[in-house]
Scaffold this active site. Sequence first.
Site, short mmCIF file in Angstrom:
data_model
loop_
_atom_site.label_atom_id
_atom_site.label_comp_id
_atom_site.label_asym_id
_atom_site.label_seq_id
_atom_site.Cartn_x
_atom_site.Cartn_y
_atom_site.Cartn_z
N LYS A 1 -54.90 -9.72 23.62
CA LYS A 1 -55.18 -11.06 23.10
C LYS A 1 -53.90 -11.74 22.57
CE LYS A 1 -58.79 -9.30 20.96
NZ LYS A 1 -60.13 -8.78 20.74
N ARG B 1 -68.67 -2.15 24.75
CA ARG B 1 -68.33 -1.03 23.85
C ARG B 1 -69.19 -1.07 22.59
NH1 ARG B 1 -62.59 -2.48 22.75
NH2 ARG B 1 -62.71 -0.81 21.20
N ASP C 1 -61.51 -8.48 28.22
CA ASP C 1 -61.68 -7.89 26.89
C ASP C 1 -63.00 -8.34 26.26
OD1 ASP C 1 -60.82 -6.55 24.37
OD2 ASP C 1 -60.90 -8.62 23.65
N SER D 1 -57.13 -3.86 23.49
CA SER D 1 -57.93 -5.05 23.21
C SER D 1 -57.14 -6.03 22.34
CB SER D 1 -59.23 -4.63 22.53
OG SER D 1 -59.90 -5.72 21.97
N HIS E 1 -51.01 -10.32 13.65
CA HIS E 1 -52.43 -10.00 13.78
C HIS E 1 -52.84 -9.07 12.64
CE1 HIS E 1 -56.27 -9.18 15.71
NE2 HIS E 1 -56.09 -7.93 15.31
N1 URA Z 1 -60.69 -5.64 17.28
C1 URA Z 1 -60.47 -6.02 18.55
O1 URA Z 1 -60.01 -7.13 18.80
N2 URA Z 1 -60.74 -5.16 19.53
C2 URA Z 1 -61.25 -3.93 19.31
O2 URA Z 1 -61.47 -3.21 20.25
C3 URA Z 1 -61.49 -3.56 17.98
C4 URA Z 1 -61.19 -4.43 16.99
#
Ligand code: URA
Length: 433
Positions: free
Chosen positions: A187, A168, A161, A183, A82
């Site tokens: 994923k 957020r 999320d 977060s 990632h």
């Molecule tokens: N990228 C994400 O996937 N989540 C966040 O909270 C911030 C950046």
Amino acid sequence: MRMIDLIEKKQHNKALTEDEIKWMIEHYTSEDIPDYQMSAMAMAIYFNGMSNDERSALTMAMVESGDQIDLSPIEGVKVDKHSTGGVGDTTTLVLAPLVASVGVPVAKMSGRGLGHTGGTIDKLEAVPGFNVEVSQERFVELVNKNKVAVVGQSGNLTPADKKLYALRDVTSTVESIPLIASSIMSKKIAAGADAIVLDVKTGAGAFMKSVEQAKELAETMVNIGEAVGRNTMAVISDMSQPLGNAIGNGLEVKEAIDTLKGHGPEDLTELCLVLGSQMAYLGGVGSSLDEAREALEENLHNGKALDAFRTFISAQGGDASVADDPDGVLPKAKYSKDVLAKESGEVSEIVADQIGIAAMMLGAGRETKESQIDLAAGLYVHKKIGDAVEKGEALVTVYSNKEITEEVINKILDNITVAESAEAPKLIHEIIQ
Ligand code: URA
Ligand code: CA
């Protein structure tokens, strides 16, 4: 349980239990907990943080809020990578076939680009015929056969999320390390990763502006990964300037091919080798990162990485002759124009996010989720920070299917500084394992 009690607890800086976090995320996903209560909670977390146990519990609660991809029918350790997002970040296009070429399965789900950052799925679509919509069964089949497949996101992954991130975004609570870390990790885990490699970017083009912030985020994610049974490593890498030379979908495919042939840009090649050696090592190649790296370097030079790319592209319907004739196969822009240096010296600054926005203005990226992108559009950065340049020499070449406006040229000129002398920034700030 009552949400107000949990908010009050966090407001007073007390740790929530695993059961409380599970309950909260479950009921937020099912819309029994309203956004206004969740925003109060997000703000309390923003100010008071979370313990290691809370972070892991939040991550797993979000994983469990939706579908989870089962990659168990794929043999071997499934390592995912990632990146926290950058400009001209061509690494996945290189890493997927490169890591597959040493026998580690790469079963990757990628996204599309938004704003000044690009997305791997868009880039791959610059290859004529390439298909990113692949069924779950076919995905598993392809990875078992070729060790690599890259597809668009499917299924309802981490709905908690999605909801929380959107909330957020409008309540000024994005920039909280525990919230960002859970977060991202949720994923990756929901997408089926056994092991995770994180490229945390720092600098003007990145989410984390300072190395310290980036390091804290990386360490938090590595701790979560280890706590929930996924081997995790991280790299803190520079995003003060774009990565490599190419920014834009088709241009980046060409850059990836050059890199897979062993003559790509130095910074992109190095970052791919650093991230790739973590992926390969976690996937069981070599008994150290150095040994894993040697195996990758060998395949960059003996043609095996490029062969893996060809196989990967044609297995998903793409025209594999792109590997031998990228200029003939990739989409071509109608217009191109050089942006010339106004003075001689050394390039001292290339503001990555602003250069990314210039590329987006040309059509290489999306302003909104609905925008159409132009796969041929983009920028080629000839001079990187620390490079000498003569007045009148090309700093950047602009490619577009729309007429190239003064606005874009000025945006580029405004964001590249030439000084008397300058030094190239450090590419890898830290390796966390
Ligand atoms: N990228 C994400 O996937 N989540 C966040 O909270 C911030 C950046
Ligand atoms: Ca690039």
